[in-house]
Design a protein around this motif. Structure first.
Motif: not given
Length: 607
Positions: A585-594
Protein backbone atom coordinates in the motif's frame (compact mmCIF):
# COMPACT_ATOMS: atom_id res chain seq x y z
CA UNK A 1 -58.09 -157.43 -119.35
CA UNK A 2 -56.64 -159.40 -116.49
CA UNK A 3 -53.17 -159.03 -117.88
CA UNK A 4 -53.72 -155.30 -118.05
CA UNK A 5 -54.93 -155.35 -114.52
CA UNK A 6 -51.99 -157.29 -113.30
CA UNK A 7 -49.58 -154.95 -115.07
CA UNK A 8 -51.29 -151.82 -113.74
CA UNK A 9 -51.95 -153.05 -110.22
CA UNK A 10 -48.57 -152.40 -108.63
CA UNK A 11 -48.51 -148.79 -109.90
CA UNK A 12 -51.95 -148.01 -108.50
CA UNK A 13 -51.14 -149.45 -105.11
CA UNK A 14 -47.93 -147.50 -105.03
CA UNK A 15 -49.77 -144.29 -105.84
CA UNK A 16 -52.29 -145.03 -103.13
CA UNK A 17 -49.55 -145.61 -100.61
CA UNK A 18 -47.83 -142.37 -101.61
CA UNK A 19 -51.11 -140.51 -101.28
CA UNK A 20 -51.71 -142.02 -97.89
CA UNK A 21 -48.20 -140.99 -96.86
CA UNK A 22 -48.79 -137.41 -98.00
CA UNK A 23 -52.11 -137.31 -96.16
CA UNK A 24 -50.41 -138.61 -93.04
CA UNK A 25 -47.75 -135.92 -93.33
CA UNK A 26 -50.42 -133.28 -93.87
CA UNK A 27 -52.35 -134.54 -90.88
CA UNK A 28 -49.19 -134.36 -88.79
CA UNK A 29 -48.59 -130.80 -89.93
CA UNK A 30 -52.19 -129.89 -89.05
CA UNK A 31 -51.77 -131.50 -85.67
CA UNK A 32 -48.54 -129.67 -84.93
CA UNK A 33 -49.88 -126.32 -86.19
CA UNK A 34 -53.28 -126.76 -84.58
CA UNK A 35 -55.03 -126.37 -87.93
CA UNK A 36 -58.48 -127.82 -88.20
CA UNK A 37 -59.09 -129.18 -91.67
CA UNK A 38 -62.56 -129.49 -93.18
CA UNK A 39 -63.93 -130.73 -96.51
CA UNK A 40 -67.52 -130.04 -97.49
CA UNK A 41 -69.21 -131.77 -100.44
CA UNK A 42 -71.60 -129.19 -101.84
CA UNK A 43 -73.10 -131.35 -104.60
CA UNK A 44 -75.56 -133.10 -102.37
CA UNK A 45 -76.22 -131.01 -99.25
CA UNK A 46 -73.39 -130.19 -96.90
CA UNK A 47 -71.73 -133.55 -96.33
CA UNK A 48 -68.37 -132.97 -94.70
CA UNK A 49 -65.26 -134.51 -93.30
CA UNK A 50 -63.48 -132.89 -90.35
CA UNK A 51 -60.02 -133.44 -88.91
CA UNK A 52 -59.47 -134.20 -85.21
CA UNK A 53 -58.00 -130.69 -84.84
CA UNK A 54 -61.21 -129.19 -86.23
CA UNK A 55 -63.27 -131.18 -83.75
CA UNK A 56 -61.02 -129.98 -80.91
CA UNK A 57 -61.22 -126.35 -81.99
CA UNK A 58 -65.03 -126.48 -82.19
CA UNK A 59 -65.40 -128.44 -78.93
CA UNK A 60 -66.85 -131.54 -80.60
CA UNK A 61 -66.20 -135.15 -79.51
CA UNK A 62 -63.81 -137.28 -81.62
CA UNK A 63 -66.71 -139.55 -82.57
CA UNK A 64 -68.87 -136.67 -83.83
CA UNK A 65 -70.71 -137.74 -86.96
CA UNK A 66 -71.31 -135.72 -90.07
CA UNK A 67 -72.98 -132.48 -89.02
CA UNK A 68 -75.49 -130.41 -90.88
CA UNK A 69 -75.23 -126.82 -91.95
CA UNK A 70 -77.66 -125.94 -89.20
CA UNK A 71 -75.43 -127.57 -86.58
CA UNK A 72 -72.52 -125.36 -87.67
CA UNK A 73 -74.69 -122.24 -87.62
CA UNK A 74 -75.96 -123.11 -84.14
CA UNK A 75 -72.39 -123.05 -82.73
CA UNK A 76 -71.75 -119.52 -83.99
CA UNK A 77 -72.01 -116.77 -81.33
CA UNK A 78 -75.45 -115.13 -81.50
CA UNK A 79 -73.90 -111.70 -82.15
CA UNK A 80 -71.89 -113.03 -85.13
CA UNK A 81 -74.35 -115.69 -86.45
CA UNK A 82 -76.31 -113.75 -89.04
CA UNK A 83 -73.26 -112.05 -90.49
CA UNK A 84 -71.11 -115.21 -90.57
CA UNK A 85 -73.78 -117.36 -92.21
CA UNK A 86 -74.62 -114.67 -94.74
CA UNK A 87 -70.97 -114.19 -95.60
CA UNK A 88 -70.61 -117.98 -96.20
CA UNK A 89 -73.71 -118.28 -98.36
CA UNK A 90 -72.76 -115.18 -100.34
CA UNK A 91 -69.36 -116.70 -101.06
CA UNK A 92 -70.99 -119.89 -102.41
CA UNK A 93 -73.50 -117.97 -104.46
CA UNK A 94 -70.84 -115.83 -106.04
CA UNK A 95 -68.00 -116.67 -108.33
CA UNK A 96 -65.08 -116.31 -105.94
CA UNK A 97 -62.78 -119.26 -105.47
CA UNK A 98 -61.60 -118.14 -102.02
CA UNK A 99 -63.56 -117.79 -98.81
CA UNK A 100 -62.30 -116.32 -95.51
CA UNK A 101 -64.06 -115.28 -92.34
CA UNK A 102 -63.64 -114.57 -88.63
CA UNK A 103 -66.35 -115.19 -86.09
CA UNK A 104 -66.94 -116.42 -82.59
CA UNK A 105 -68.28 -119.85 -81.62
CA UNK A 106 -69.54 -121.22 -78.38
CA UNK A 107 -67.95 -124.61 -77.85
CA UNK A 108 -70.40 -127.31 -76.75
CA UNK A 109 -67.70 -129.13 -74.80
CA UNK A 110 -66.96 -126.37 -72.22
CA UNK A 111 -69.18 -123.42 -73.15
CA UNK A 112 -66.17 -121.21 -73.89
CA UNK A 113 -66.38 -118.50 -76.50
CA UNK A 114 -63.57 -118.89 -79.03
CA UNK A 115 -62.55 -116.84 -82.06
CA UNK A 116 -62.19 -118.85 -85.30
CA UNK A 117 -60.51 -117.73 -88.50
CA UNK A 118 -61.45 -119.64 -91.70
CA UNK A 119 -59.43 -119.81 -94.92
CA UNK A 120 -60.93 -122.00 -97.65
CA UNK A 121 -60.95 -122.73 -101.38
CA UNK A 122 -64.15 -123.29 -103.35
CA UNK A 123 -64.05 -125.74 -106.25
CA UNK A 124 -66.60 -125.00 -108.97
CA UNK A 125 -67.79 -126.92 -112.05
CA UNK A 126 -67.77 -125.64 -115.61
CA UNK A 127 -70.96 -123.61 -114.98
CA UNK A 128 -69.44 -122.04 -111.83
CA UNK A 129 -71.58 -123.99 -109.38
CA UNK A 130 -69.77 -124.81 -106.11
CA UNK A 131 -69.08 -128.51 -105.79
CA UNK A 132 -66.59 -128.64 -102.91
CA UNK A 133 -65.04 -126.49 -100.20
CA UNK A 134 -61.71 -127.36 -98.68
CA UNK A 135 -60.59 -125.17 -95.80
CA UNK A 136 -58.71 -124.71 -92.58
CA UNK A 137 -59.96 -123.42 -89.25
CA UNK A 138 -57.63 -121.63 -86.83
CA UNK A 139 -58.29 -120.81 -83.17
CA UNK A 140 -57.25 -117.15 -83.02
CA UNK A 141 -58.74 -116.41 -79.62
CA UNK A 142 -55.39 -115.56 -78.03
CA UNK A 143 -54.48 -113.30 -80.93
CA UNK A 144 -57.87 -111.58 -80.72
CA UNK A 145 -57.46 -111.07 -76.99
CA UNK A 146 -53.98 -109.69 -77.63
CA UNK A 147 -55.38 -107.32 -80.26
CA UNK A 148 -58.11 -106.28 -77.87
CA UNK A 149 -55.58 -105.75 -75.07
CA UNK A 150 -53.43 -103.76 -77.49
CA UNK A 151 -56.39 -101.61 -78.52
CA UNK A 152 -57.31 -101.07 -74.88
CA UNK A 153 -53.70 -100.25 -74.06
CA UNK A 154 -53.55 -97.81 -76.95
CA UNK A 155 -56.83 -96.29 -75.86
CA UNK A 156 -55.57 -95.93 -72.31
CA UNK A 157 -52.37 -94.38 -73.65
CA UNK A 158 -54.37 -91.91 -75.73
CA UNK A 159 -56.64 -91.10 -72.80
CA UNK A 160 -53.70 -90.58 -70.45
CA UNK A 161 -51.72 -88.68 -73.06
CA UNK A 162 -54.65 -86.39 -73.88
CA UNK A 163 -55.18 -85.78 -70.18
CA UNK A 164 -51.54 -84.77 -69.70
CA UNK A 165 -50.99 -81.00 -69.41
CA UNK A 166 -47.77 -81.15 -71.46
CA UNK A 167 -47.32 -81.83 -75.18
CA UNK A 168 -46.54 -85.46 -76.08
CA UNK A 169 -45.81 -87.14 -79.39
CA UNK A 170 -44.83 -90.42 -81.06
CA UNK A 171 -42.70 -90.48 -84.22
CA UNK A 172 -41.70 -92.98 -86.84
CA UNK A 173 -38.11 -93.63 -87.86
CA UNK A 174 -38.27 -90.85 -90.43
CA UNK A 175 -39.33 -88.36 -87.80
CA UNK A 176 -42.92 -88.11 -89.01
CA UNK A 177 -45.43 -87.81 -86.19
CA UNK A 178 -47.71 -90.80 -85.78
CA UNK A 179 -49.45 -89.47 -82.68
CA UNK A 180 -49.74 -86.17 -80.82
CA UNK A 181 -51.77 -85.49 -77.72
CA UNK A 182 -54.31 -82.75 -77.12
CA UNK A 183 -51.82 -80.49 -75.33
CA UNK A 184 -49.59 -80.66 -78.41
CA UNK A 185 -52.37 -79.55 -80.75
CA UNK A 186 -53.39 -76.78 -78.33
CA UNK A 187 -49.82 -75.53 -78.03
CA UNK A 188 -49.47 -75.12 -81.79
CA UNK A 189 -53.20 -74.31 -82.22
CA UNK A 190 -53.63 -77.00 -84.90
CA UNK A 191 -56.09 -79.79 -85.55
CA UNK A 192 -54.94 -83.35 -84.92
CA UNK A 193 -54.44 -84.04 -88.63
CA UNK A 194 -52.61 -80.74 -89.14
CA UNK A 195 -50.38 -81.42 -86.15
CA UNK A 196 -49.31 -84.79 -87.58
CA UNK A 197 -48.15 -83.12 -90.79
CA UNK A 198 -46.81 -79.93 -89.18
CA UNK A 199 -43.03 -79.25 -89.29
CA UNK A 200 -42.47 -77.99 -85.78
CA UNK A 201 -38.87 -77.00 -86.65
CA UNK A 202 -40.26 -74.00 -88.51
CA UNK A 203 -41.25 -72.47 -85.16
CA UNK A 204 -37.85 -72.88 -83.49
CA UNK A 205 -35.89 -69.73 -82.61
CA UNK A 206 -33.09 -69.10 -85.14
CA UNK A 207 -30.46 -69.11 -82.40
CA UNK A 208 -31.56 -72.60 -81.31
CA UNK A 209 -32.24 -74.21 -84.70
CA UNK A 210 -28.63 -75.27 -85.29
CA UNK A 211 -28.67 -77.43 -82.16
CA UNK A 212 -31.57 -79.61 -83.37
CA UNK A 213 -30.56 -82.93 -84.94
CA UNK A 214 -32.31 -84.39 -87.96
CA UNK A 215 -34.06 -87.78 -87.82
CA UNK A 216 -31.18 -89.62 -89.49
CA UNK A 217 -28.72 -88.02 -87.06
CA UNK A 218 -30.84 -89.07 -84.10
CA UNK A 219 -30.96 -92.66 -85.30
CA UNK A 220 -27.18 -92.88 -85.26
CA UNK A 221 -27.19 -91.98 -81.57
CA UNK A 222 -29.54 -94.77 -80.55
CA UNK A 223 -27.49 -97.54 -78.93
CA UNK A 224 -28.22 -101.20 -79.46
CA UNK A 225 -29.31 -101.56 -75.83
CA UNK A 226 -32.72 -100.22 -74.80
CA UNK A 227 -31.10 -98.99 -71.56
CA UNK A 228 -30.23 -95.37 -72.28
CA UNK A 229 -28.45 -92.63 -70.33
CA UNK A 230 -30.73 -90.08 -68.73
CA UNK A 231 -31.45 -87.01 -70.89
CA UNK A 232 -29.56 -88.48 -73.86
CA UNK A 233 -32.18 -86.92 -76.14
CA UNK A 234 -33.03 -83.76 -74.22
CA UNK A 235 -32.78 -80.20 -75.50
CA UNK A 236 -33.88 -76.74 -74.37
CA UNK A 237 -35.13 -74.50 -77.18
CA UNK A 238 -37.41 -71.55 -77.80
CA UNK A 239 -40.55 -72.08 -79.85
CA UNK A 240 -42.83 -69.39 -81.26
CA UNK A 241 -46.48 -69.53 -80.31
CA UNK A 242 -49.22 -68.37 -82.69
CA UNK A 243 -49.75 -65.28 -80.54
CA UNK A 244 -46.14 -64.22 -81.08
CA UNK A 245 -44.81 -65.30 -77.69
CA UNK A 246 -41.52 -67.15 -77.47
CA UNK A 247 -41.71 -70.03 -75.01
CA UNK A 248 -38.79 -71.94 -73.57
CA UNK A 249 -39.36 -75.67 -74.04
CA UNK A 250 -37.41 -78.63 -72.68
CA UNK A 251 -38.04 -81.52 -75.07
CA UNK A 252 -37.13 -85.02 -73.85
CA UNK A 253 -37.33 -88.01 -76.20
CA UNK A 254 -36.73 -91.73 -75.83
CA UNK A 255 -36.30 -94.31 -78.62
CA UNK A 256 -39.11 -96.81 -79.20
CA UNK A 257 -38.36 -100.48 -79.83
CA UNK A 258 -40.68 -103.19 -81.16
CA UNK A 259 -41.10 -106.67 -79.74
CA UNK A 260 -38.00 -107.79 -81.64
CA UNK A 261 -35.84 -105.00 -80.17
CA UNK A 262 -35.75 -103.05 -83.39
CA UNK A 263 -35.69 -99.27 -83.20
CA UNK A 264 -38.95 -98.00 -84.70
CA UNK A 265 -39.06 -94.34 -83.69
CA UNK A 266 -39.25 -91.99 -80.74
CA UNK A 267 -41.67 -90.93 -78.04
CA UNK A 268 -41.26 -87.54 -76.45
CA UNK A 269 -42.67 -84.93 -74.10
CA UNK A 270 -42.18 -81.18 -73.85
CA UNK A 271 -42.08 -79.13 -70.67
CA UNK A 272 -42.74 -75.40 -70.78
CA UNK A 273 -39.83 -74.04 -68.74
CA UNK A 274 -40.33 -70.37 -69.61
CA UNK A 275 -41.05 -69.43 -66.01
CA UNK A 276 -38.01 -71.35 -64.81
CA UNK A 277 -35.84 -69.75 -67.49
CA UNK A 278 -37.14 -66.32 -66.58
CA UNK A 279 -36.47 -67.06 -62.93
CA UNK A 280 -32.99 -68.23 -63.90
CA UNK A 281 -32.38 -65.00 -65.84
CA UNK A 282 -33.70 -62.92 -62.94
CA UNK A 283 -31.58 -64.95 -60.53
CA UNK A 284 -28.47 -64.28 -62.60
CA UNK A 285 -29.40 -60.60 -62.73
CA UNK A 286 -30.02 -60.61 -58.99
CA UNK A 287 -26.70 -62.33 -58.39
CA UNK A 288 -24.97 -59.76 -60.57
CA UNK A 289 -26.64 -56.92 -58.66
CA UNK A 290 -25.65 -58.57 -55.40
CA UNK A 291 -22.09 -59.02 -56.66
CA UNK A 292 -21.84 -55.37 -57.70
CA UNK A 293 -23.39 -54.21 -54.44
CA UNK A 294 -21.05 -56.36 -52.36
CA UNK A 295 -18.03 -55.48 -54.46
CA UNK A 296 -18.61 -51.74 -54.12
CA UNK A 297 -20.06 -51.67 -50.61
CA UNK A 298 -18.46 -49.17 -48.20
CA UNK A 299 -17.92 -52.00 -45.70
CA UNK A 300 -15.71 -55.08 -45.85
CA UNK A 301 -17.76 -58.11 -46.91
CA UNK A 302 -16.51 -61.68 -47.09
CA UNK A 303 -17.71 -65.24 -47.64
CA UNK A 304 -16.19 -68.48 -46.39
CA UNK A 305 -16.68 -72.18 -47.02
CA UNK A 306 -17.89 -74.62 -44.38
CA UNK A 307 -14.34 -74.87 -42.97
CA UNK A 308 -13.93 -71.11 -42.56
CA UNK A 309 -11.64 -70.72 -45.58
CA UNK A 310 -12.10 -67.47 -47.52
CA UNK A 311 -13.79 -67.89 -50.89
CA UNK A 312 -14.66 -64.24 -51.52
CA UNK A 313 -13.45 -60.85 -50.31
CA UNK A 314 -14.98 -57.70 -51.69
CA UNK A 315 -12.85 -54.90 -53.10
CA UNK A 316 -12.63 -52.93 -49.86
CA UNK A 317 -11.47 -55.97 -47.89
CA UNK A 318 -9.00 -57.05 -50.58
CA UNK A 319 -7.48 -53.57 -50.51
CA UNK A 320 -7.39 -53.65 -46.69
CA UNK A 321 -5.34 -56.87 -46.67
CA UNK A 322 -3.57 -56.32 -49.99
CA UNK A 323 -4.93 -59.56 -51.49
CA UNK A 324 -5.56 -59.98 -55.21
CA UNK A 325 -8.84 -61.49 -56.36
CA UNK A 326 -6.99 -64.48 -57.80
CA UNK A 327 -5.27 -65.28 -54.48
CA UNK A 328 -8.31 -65.05 -52.20
CA UNK A 329 -8.55 -68.85 -51.87
CA UNK A 330 -4.96 -69.01 -50.64
CA UNK A 331 -5.34 -66.17 -48.10
CA UNK A 332 -5.57 -66.97 -44.38
CA UNK A 333 -7.04 -64.10 -42.37
CA UNK A 334 -5.83 -65.62 -39.08
CA UNK A 335 -2.26 -64.62 -39.96
CA UNK A 336 -3.23 -60.93 -39.78
CA UNK A 337 -4.65 -61.08 -36.24
CA UNK A 338 -2.93 -59.14 -33.48
CA UNK A 339 -1.09 -61.62 -31.22
CA UNK A 340 -3.21 -60.55 -28.27
CA UNK A 341 -6.42 -61.24 -30.22
CA UNK A 342 -5.57 -64.74 -31.51
CA UNK A 343 -7.98 -66.23 -28.98
CA UNK A 344 -10.86 -64.96 -31.12
CA UNK A 345 -10.25 -67.84 -33.54
CA UNK A 346 -11.74 -70.21 -30.97
CA UNK A 347 -15.07 -68.39 -31.12
CA UNK A 348 -15.10 -68.52 -34.91
CA UNK A 349 -14.37 -72.26 -34.95
CA UNK A 350 -17.15 -72.85 -32.44
CA UNK A 351 -19.63 -70.89 -34.60
CA UNK A 352 -18.65 -72.95 -37.64
CA UNK A 353 -19.26 -76.18 -35.78
CA UNK A 354 -22.58 -74.96 -34.41
CA UNK A 355 -23.48 -73.32 -37.73
CA UNK A 356 -24.63 -70.19 -35.96
CA UNK A 357 -24.04 -66.45 -36.16
CA UNK A 358 -21.15 -64.81 -34.35
CA UNK A 359 -19.76 -61.37 -33.54
CA UNK A 360 -16.08 -60.61 -33.19
CA UNK A 361 -14.02 -57.54 -32.43
CA UNK A 362 -10.29 -57.79 -32.99
CA UNK A 363 -7.26 -56.02 -34.40
CA UNK A 364 -5.94 -56.94 -37.84
CA UNK A 365 -2.78 -55.92 -39.66
CA UNK A 366 -3.62 -54.01 -42.84
CA UNK A 367 -1.53 -53.68 -45.98
CA UNK A 368 0.05 -50.47 -44.60
CA UNK A 369 1.43 -52.27 -41.57
CA UNK A 370 -1.12 -50.77 -39.14
CA UNK A 371 -3.29 -52.71 -36.72
CA UNK A 372 -6.90 -51.68 -37.24
CA UNK A 373 -9.82 -52.59 -35.01
CA UNK A 374 -12.51 -54.41 -37.03
CA UNK A 375 -16.00 -55.18 -35.78
CA UNK A 376 -17.21 -58.41 -37.47
CA UNK A 377 -20.71 -59.84 -37.70
CA UNK A 378 -21.31 -63.10 -39.59
CA UNK A 379 -24.21 -65.40 -40.35
CA UNK A 380 -24.33 -69.00 -41.66
CA UNK A 381 -25.13 -69.75 -45.32
CA UNK A 382 -27.22 -72.73 -46.37
CA UNK A 383 -27.90 -74.23 -49.79
CA UNK A 384 -31.41 -74.70 -51.19
CA UNK A 385 -31.38 -78.24 -49.77
CA UNK A 386 -30.49 -76.96 -46.30
CA UNK A 387 -26.81 -77.94 -46.40
CA UNK A 388 -24.42 -75.68 -44.48
CA UNK A 389 -22.03 -74.16 -47.02
CA UNK A 390 -20.20 -71.52 -44.99
CA UNK A 391 -20.45 -68.03 -43.56
CA UNK A 392 -21.10 -64.54 -44.89
CA UNK A 393 -20.01 -61.56 -42.87
CA UNK A 394 -19.12 -57.89 -42.79
CA UNK A 395 -16.19 -56.14 -41.15
CA UNK A 396 -16.45 -52.51 -40.10
CA UNK A 397 -13.30 -50.54 -39.29
CA UNK A 398 -14.09 -49.00 -35.89
CA UNK A 399 -10.58 -47.81 -35.07
CA UNK A 400 -11.50 -44.11 -35.22
CA UNK A 401 -14.81 -44.76 -33.52
CA UNK A 402 -13.13 -46.50 -30.61
CA UNK A 403 -10.59 -43.71 -30.36
CA UNK A 404 -13.41 -41.18 -30.42
CA UNK A 405 -15.21 -43.10 -27.69
CA UNK A 406 -12.09 -43.10 -25.57
CA UNK A 407 -11.68 -39.38 -26.19
CA UNK A 408 -15.31 -38.84 -25.31
CA UNK A 409 -14.87 -40.75 -22.08
CA UNK A 410 -11.83 -38.64 -21.26
CA UNK A 411 -13.80 -35.52 -22.14
CA UNK A 412 -16.68 -36.58 -19.93
CA UNK A 413 -14.29 -37.25 -17.09
CA UNK A 414 -12.60 -33.89 -17.67
CA UNK A 415 -15.98 -32.18 -17.88
CA UNK A 416 -17.08 -33.76 -14.63
CA UNK A 417 -13.85 -32.62 -13.05
CA UNK A 418 -14.23 -29.09 -14.39
CA UNK A 419 -17.87 -28.86 -13.38
CA UNK A 420 -16.96 -29.94 -9.87
CA UNK A 421 -14.13 -27.41 -9.79
CA UNK A 422 -16.39 -24.67 -11.15
CA UNK A 423 -19.05 -25.48 -8.60
CA UNK A 424 -16.41 -25.39 -5.90
CA UNK A 425 -15.27 -21.99 -7.13
CA UNK A 426 -18.84 -20.69 -7.29
CA UNK A 427 -19.49 -22.08 -3.83
CA UNK A 428 -16.36 -20.35 -2.48
CA UNK A 429 -17.30 -17.09 -4.20
CA UNK A 430 -20.79 -17.28 -2.75
CA UNK A 431 -19.48 -18.12 0.69
CA UNK A 432 -17.10 -15.15 0.69
CA UNK A 433 -19.52 -12.78 -0.99
CA UNK A 434 -22.53 -13.45 1.20
CA UNK A 435 -20.60 -13.59 4.43
CA UNK A 436 -22.18 -12.56 7.71
CA UNK A 437 -23.35 -8.94 7.98
CA UNK A 438 -22.76 -8.29 4.22
CA UNK A 439 -24.98 -5.77 2.54
CA UNK A 440 -27.42 -7.82 0.38
CA UNK A 441 -27.48 -5.40 -2.56
CA UNK A 442 -23.74 -4.89 -2.55
CA UNK A 443 -23.14 -8.61 -2.11
CA UNK A 444 -25.40 -9.44 -5.08
CA UNK A 445 -23.60 -7.00 -7.36
CA UNK A 446 -20.25 -8.36 -6.24
CA UNK A 447 -21.38 -11.94 -6.75
CA UNK A 448 -22.63 -11.17 -10.28
CA UNK A 449 -19.37 -9.48 -11.21
CA UNK A 450 -17.31 -12.37 -9.96
CA UNK A 451 -19.45 -14.87 -11.85
CA UNK A 452 -19.09 -12.80 -15.02
CA UNK A 453 -15.31 -12.83 -14.62
CA UNK A 454 -15.42 -16.58 -14.12
CA UNK A 455 -17.59 -17.00 -17.20
CA UNK A 456 -15.30 -14.87 -19.36
CA UNK A 457 -12.33 -16.99 -18.36
CA UNK A 458 -14.30 -20.12 -19.25
CA UNK A 459 -15.23 -18.65 -22.65
CA UNK A 460 -11.57 -18.11 -23.51
CA UNK A 461 -10.68 -21.62 -22.44
CA UNK A 462 -13.56 -23.09 -24.41
CA UNK A 463 -12.27 -21.42 -27.56
CA UNK A 464 -9.00 -23.33 -27.05
CA UNK A 465 -10.67 -26.63 -26.12
CA UNK A 466 -9.68 -26.00 -22.50
CA UNK A 467 -6.07 -26.51 -23.39
CA UNK A 468 -4.81 -22.98 -22.60
CA UNK A 469 -5.72 -19.28 -22.56
CA UNK A 470 -3.74 -16.20 -23.57
CA UNK A 471 -2.84 -13.96 -20.62
CA UNK A 472 -3.19 -10.87 -22.82
CA UNK A 473 -6.72 -11.82 -23.97
CA UNK A 474 -7.66 -12.78 -20.43
CA UNK A 475 -6.56 -9.39 -19.06
CA UNK A 476 -8.21 -7.52 -21.94
CA UNK A 477 -11.57 -9.22 -21.42
CA UNK A 478 -11.54 -9.25 -17.62
CA UNK A 479 -10.46 -5.61 -17.26
CA UNK A 480 -12.47 -4.39 -20.28
CA UNK A 481 -9.42 -2.51 -21.56
CA UNK A 482 -11.04 -1.97 -24.97
CA UNK A 483 -14.30 -0.78 -23.55
CA UNK A 484 -15.16 1.32 -20.51
CA UNK A 485 -11.61 1.09 -19.10
CA UNK A 486 -9.79 1.80 -22.36
CA UNK A 487 -8.27 5.04 -21.05
CA UNK A 488 -7.97 3.93 -17.45
CA UNK A 489 -6.14 0.60 -17.54
CA UNK A 490 -3.12 -0.23 -19.72
CA UNK A 491 -1.68 -3.70 -20.20
CA UNK A 492 1.70 -4.71 -21.61
CA UNK A 493 3.57 -7.96 -21.78
CA UNK A 494 4.65 -10.80 -24.08
CA UNK A 495 2.36 -13.53 -25.35
CA UNK A 496 1.90 -16.01 -22.54
CA UNK A 497 -0.28 -19.10 -22.50
CA UNK A 498 -1.81 -20.12 -19.18
CA UNK A 499 -3.06 -23.50 -18.09
CA UNK A 500 -6.85 -23.66 -17.45
CA UNK A 501 -6.54 -23.56 -13.68
CA UNK A 502 -4.08 -20.67 -13.82
CA UNK A 503 -6.31 -18.75 -16.24
CA UNK A 504 -9.37 -19.04 -13.98
CA UNK A 505 -7.43 -17.98 -10.87
CA UNK A 506 -5.69 -15.02 -12.54
CA UNK A 507 -8.98 -13.86 -14.10
CA UNK A 508 -10.62 -13.87 -10.68
CA UNK A 509 -7.64 -12.09 -9.17
CA UNK A 510 -7.63 -9.36 -11.84
CA UNK A 511 -11.38 -8.93 -11.38
CA UNK A 512 -10.95 -8.43 -7.62
CA UNK A 513 -8.06 -6.00 -8.11
CA UNK A 514 -10.11 -3.97 -10.61
CA UNK A 515 -13.20 -3.98 -8.37
CA UNK A 516 -11.15 -2.87 -5.39
CA UNK A 517 -9.49 -0.09 -7.46
CA UNK A 518 -12.88 1.15 -8.60
CA UNK A 519 -14.29 1.18 -5.08
CA UNK A 520 -11.33 2.30 -2.99
CA UNK A 521 -8.30 2.79 -5.21
CA UNK A 522 -7.11 4.68 -8.25
CA UNK A 523 -10.19 4.16 -10.37
CA UNK A 524 -12.38 5.77 -7.74
CA UNK A 525 -11.15 9.17 -8.96
CA UNK A 526 -11.08 10.70 -12.43
CA UNK A 527 -7.28 11.08 -12.52
CA UNK A 528 -6.60 7.57 -11.34
CA UNK A 529 -4.91 5.01 -13.60
CA UNK A 530 -3.91 1.33 -13.47
CA UNK A 531 -1.04 -0.35 -15.27
CA UNK A 532 -0.76 -4.13 -15.64
CA UNK A 533 2.60 -5.55 -16.78
CA UNK A 534 3.91 -9.09 -16.95
CA UNK A 535 7.16 -10.63 -17.99
CA UNK A 536 9.08 -13.90 -17.99
CA UNK A 537 12.73 -14.75 -18.31
CA UNK A 538 13.94 -17.10 -21.07
CA UNK A 539 14.67 -19.77 -18.49
CA UNK A 540 11.82 -22.27 -18.61
CA UNK A 541 12.07 -22.69 -14.85
CA UNK A 542 11.70 -18.96 -14.20
CA UNK A 543 8.27 -17.88 -12.91
CA UNK A 544 5.82 -15.60 -14.65
CA UNK A 545 5.87 -12.14 -13.05
CA UNK A 546 2.70 -10.03 -13.07
CA UNK A 547 2.64 -6.48 -11.67
CA UNK A 548 -0.51 -4.48 -10.86
CA UNK A 549 0.28 -0.84 -10.26
CA UNK A 550 -2.24 1.91 -9.36
CA UNK A 551 -1.59 5.65 -9.52
CA UNK A 552 -3.45 9.02 -9.30
CA UNK A 553 -5.92 7.82 -6.75
CA UNK A 554 -6.58 8.58 -3.09
CA UNK A 555 -4.10 7.57 -0.42
CA UNK A 556 -4.39 3.86 0.39
CA UNK A 557 -3.85 1.93 3.56
CA UNK A 558 -4.14 -1.71 4.61
CA UNK A 559 -7.78 -2.75 5.11
CA UNK A 560 -9.16 -3.28 8.58
CA UNK A 561 -10.38 -6.76 7.64
CA UNK A 562 -9.50 -9.39 5.05
CA UNK A 563 -11.96 -9.61 2.18
CA UNK A 564 -12.57 -11.96 -0.75
CA UNK A 565 -9.77 -10.42 -2.82
CA UNK A 566 -7.15 -10.94 -0.14
CA UNK A 567 -8.29 -14.49 0.41
CA UNK A 568 -8.23 -15.20 -3.33
CA UNK A 569 -4.73 -13.82 -3.79
CA UNK A 570 -3.25 -15.61 -0.84
CA UNK A 571 -5.08 -18.96 -0.98
CA UNK A 572 -5.61 -19.53 -4.68
CA UNK A 573 -2.60 -17.89 -6.29
CA UNK A 574 -0.11 -18.48 -3.53
CA UNK A 575 -1.23 -21.87 -2.31
CA UNK A 576 -3.15 -23.65 -5.07
CA UNK A 577 -0.92 -22.41 -7.93
CA UNK A 578 2.32 -22.61 -5.94
CA UNK A 579 2.90 -18.91 -6.53
CA UNK A 580 4.01 -15.90 -4.57
CA UNK A 581 1.85 -12.81 -3.97
CA UNK A 582 2.84 -9.51 -2.39
CA UNK A 583 0.56 -6.49 -1.82
CA UNK A 584 2.04 -3.09 -0.96
CA UNK A 585 0.00 0.00 0.00
CA UNK A 586 2.30 2.70 -1.29
CA UNK A 587 1.46 6.46 -1.23
CA UNK A 588 1.14 6.51 -5.02
CA UNK A 589 -1.29 3.60 -4.95
CA UNK A 590 -1.65 -0.12 -4.53
CA UNK A 591 1.16 -2.32 -5.85
CA UNK A 592 0.54 -6.06 -6.27
CA UNK A 593 3.18 -8.51 -7.50
CA UNK A 594 2.34 -12.06 -8.52
CA UNK A 595 4.91 -14.70 -9.42
CA UNK A 596 3.87 -18.21 -10.39
CA UNK A 597 5.37 -21.08 -12.39
CA UNK A 598 3.91 -21.90 -15.79
CA UNK A 599 2.55 -25.36 -16.53
CA UNK A 600 5.22 -27.35 -18.39
CA UNK A 601 2.57 -28.82 -20.70
CA UNK A 602 1.66 -25.34 -21.96
CA UNK A 603 3.87 -23.28 -24.22
CA UNK A 604 4.95 -20.27 -22.19
CA UNK A 605 6.14 -17.09 -23.80
CA UNK A 606 6.09 -16.12 -27.45
CA UNK A 607 7.63 -12.80 -28.36
Amino acid sequence: MSAFTQDAGPDVHQLIRQLQAREAELALIHQIAGVGGVEVDLRDGFRNRRSPEYLEIHGLPPTAANESHEDWVARIHPEDRTHAEGQFLDALAGTALDYSAEYRIIRPSDGQTRWVRVAAQIDRDAEGRPIRLIGAHFDVTDAKFAEQALRESEERFRTIANSAPIPMWVTKLDGQRSFVNQAYTEFFELSYAEALRFDWRSRVHPEDAARILKAEQLRTLVPASPILPKDLFAIEIRILRTNGDWRWIKAVSQPRFDEHGQHVGFIGVAHDITAAKQAEIELRASEERFRLMVENAPVMIWMSDANGKCIHLNQMLREFWGVSEQNVHEFDWVDTLHPEDRGAVVGVSSALKKRCSFELKARYLDTKGRYRMLDTRAHPRFSASGEFVGMIGANVDVTERDEAERARDLLVDELNHRVKNTLSIVQAIAHQTFRKNADPVEARHAFEGRLIALGQAHDLLTEKNWENASLGQLAEVTLDTKGANADLISITGPSVLLAPKQAVSIAMALHELCTNARKYGALSEDEGRVRLDWSKADDARAPLCIVWRESGGPPVSPPARRGFGSTLLERTLAHDLDGEVSVEFEPEGLLCRIALPLDSSVVGIRS
